[in-house]
Enzyme design. Structure first.
Site, PDB file in Angstrom:
ATOM      1  N   GLY A 292      70.948  44.659  35.412  1.00 46.40           N
ATOM      2  CA  GLY A 292      69.571  44.203  35.315  1.00 46.40           C
ATOM      3  C   GLY A 292      69.523  42.685  35.336  1.00 46.40           C
TER       4      GLY A 292
ATOM      5  CD  GLN B  19      68.934  37.369  32.810  1.00 47.76           C
ATOM      6  OE1 GLN B  19      68.498  38.430  33.228  1.00 47.76           O
ATOM      7  NE2 GLN B  19      70.164  37.244  32.338  1.00 47.76           N
TER       8      GLN B  19
ATOM      9  CB  CYS C  57      73.022  38.917  28.293  1.00 41.56           C
ATOM     10  SG  CYS C  57      71.644  38.078  29.085  1.00 41.56           S
ATOM     11  CG  LEU C  58      74.276  39.413  34.439  1.00 45.18           C
ATOM     12  CD1 LEU C  58      73.618  39.579  35.804  1.00 45.18           C
ATOM     13  CD2 LEU C  58      75.779  39.654  34.540  1.00 45.18           C
TER      14      LEU C  58
ATOM     15  CG  HIS D  83      68.993  43.220  27.798  1.00 42.20           C
ATOM     16  ND1 HIS D  83      70.091  42.944  26.992  1.00 42.20           N
ATOM     17  CD2 HIS D  83      68.976  42.215  28.726  1.00 42.20           C
ATOM     18  CE1 HIS D  83      70.672  41.824  27.405  1.00 42.20           C
ATOM     19  NE2 HIS D  83      70.024  41.370  28.464  1.00 42.20           N
ATOM     20  CD  GLU D  84      67.519  42.814  32.346  1.00 41.78           C
ATOM     21  OE1 GLU D  84      67.164  41.632  32.474  1.00 41.78           O
ATOM     22  OE2 GLU D  84      68.707  43.140  32.148  1.00 41.78           O
TER      23      GLU D  84
ATOM     24  CG  HIS E 266      66.265  38.381  29.683  1.00 39.32           C
ATOM     25  ND1 HIS E 266      66.948  37.271  29.230  1.00 39.32           N
ATOM     26  CD2 HIS E 266      67.219  39.314  29.941  1.00 39.32           C
ATOM     27  CE1 HIS E 266      68.249  37.529  29.206  1.00 39.32           C
ATOM     28  NE2 HIS E 266      68.442  38.769  29.626  1.00 39.32           N
TER      29      HIS E 266
HETATM   30 NI    NI Z   1      70.259  39.752  29.767  1.00 39.30          NI
END
Ligand code: NI
Length: 193
Positions: A43, A48, A91-92, A133-134, A137
């Site tokens: 995701g 991000q 998380c990226l 989670h997304e 963000h």
């Molecule tokens: Ni993340």
């Protein structure tokens, strides 16, 4: 385009609802998928990649030739039910960092597709967790914010390393100043929000 890492200020910005989608934005979303696959993620939220707009993408298979590519525009989550469960998240924007997060097991999600069609989905398991989670963000929330104080204490040192690294990269001018970031946000918001 690149994936921003903690504590980049765009990750803390509350993203603005999207009012329109055009060819440029479709191209940007395509780039987001490519970046996400390169980073082996399932995701990715728009902020991000420094896009302060309420959209995120998901492909639970993390590969271009498998799974389904999903785009969620102006998503809203409601009716959490079925209790909550704890699972490990990463998380990226916090590469290499993982932690246990408690979230509702099942949620209802309403959003618009890339074609502008409203849809509703009942989510559970990894899909529910990923979308929560997304969506976090888009509200400037990162998974460590959702961890228990004790669990977060265990990763505090790693967070400190990210912060020190960010400060030094900013010091060298490698990363944009707050003023430059604000100009970038205003451009995207002026065009799409
Ligand atoms: Ni993340």
């Amino acid at each position: 385009m690149q994936i921003l890492t903690y504590p980049h200020p765009t990750l803390r910005r509350v993203s603005k609802p999207l009012r329109r989608v055009d060819a440029d934005l479709r191209k940007t979303i395509r780039q987001m998928f490519d970046l996400m696959y390169a980073a082996k993620g399932i995701g990715l939220a728009a902020n991000q990649v420094d896009l302060p707009l309420r959209l995120f993408i998901v492909n639970l298979e993390a590969k271009p030739d498998a799974g389904e590519e999903l785009v969620f525009i102006n998503p809203v989550i409601s009716l959490p039910r079925g209790g909550s469960e704890e699972a490990e998240e990463g998380c990226l924007s916090l590469p290499g960092l993982y932690g246990q997060v408690v979230r509702p097991k099942q949620v209802r999600l309403n959003a618009y597709s890339l074609q502008g069609k409203e849809f509703e989905a009942e989510l559970s398991g990894l899909f529910a967790r990923c979308c929560q989670h997304e969506l976090d963000h888009l509200d400037g929330v990162l998974f460590p914010d959702r961890m228990s104080a004790t669990a977060r204490a265990d990763i505090q040192e790693d967070l400190d390393v990210f912060e020190t690294d960010f400060a030094s990269r900013r010091g060298t001018g490698e990363l944009p100043s707050d003023e430059e970031l604000a100009r970038g946000w205003a451009q995207w918001e002026g065009k799409y929000a």
